[in-house]
Design a protein around this motif. Sequence first.
Motif, PDB file in Angstrom:
ATOM      1  N   ARG A  43       0.833  -1.203   0.000  1.00 14.50           N
ATOM      2  CA  ARG A  43       0.000   0.000   0.000  1.00 14.50           C
ATOM      3  C   ARG A  43       0.870   1.256   0.000  1.00 14.50           C
ATOM      4  N   LYS A  49      -4.961  -1.813  -4.657  1.00 18.32           N
ATOM      5  CA  LYS A  49      -5.592  -2.598  -3.602  1.00 18.32           C
ATOM      6  C   LYS A  49      -6.252  -3.865  -4.145  1.00 18.32           C
ATOM      7  N   ASP A  76      -8.874  -5.391   4.745  1.00 16.12           N
ATOM      8  CA  ASP A  76      -9.277  -3.977   4.796  1.00 16.12           C
ATOM      9  C   ASP A  76      -8.707  -3.243   6.007  1.00 16.12           C
ATOM     10  N   TRP A  79      -5.009  -2.741   5.186  1.00 18.46           N
ATOM     11  CA  TRP A  79      -4.816  -1.753   4.122  1.00 18.46           C
ATOM     12  C   TRP A  79      -5.090  -0.336   4.633  1.00 18.46           C
TER      13      TRP A  79
END
Length: 107
Positions: A43, A49, A76, A79
Amino acid sequence: MKAFLLSAFVALSLFATNAEALKLDQDGCLVYAIWARDVVWARDVGADKDRVRASLEEMGEREKNPVFALLLRFFDPLWGTGMPKEMIAQSVYTECAGRRGEYGKGA
């Protein structure tokens, strides 16, 4: 501060639902922590993503390793975290070892 960030990561990880129970040994926790760090690194260097998630899904299907299932379960929150990648690795390992690698349904 470190304890707060670890608690925040653990709290974020509780949002995962509808997932199978998984178990990692100590080495599995270490591998999981390293891969979690690598997700944050990807990231940070501008990776896409959806492509990162698709790569993890592909590796999970091919390897049948619970590490990939956990990475996808908590993708999630990983990230989206603001924690530095080095702290992610340490926090994920500490959290995994603390629960003895046991991730029940939805946790």
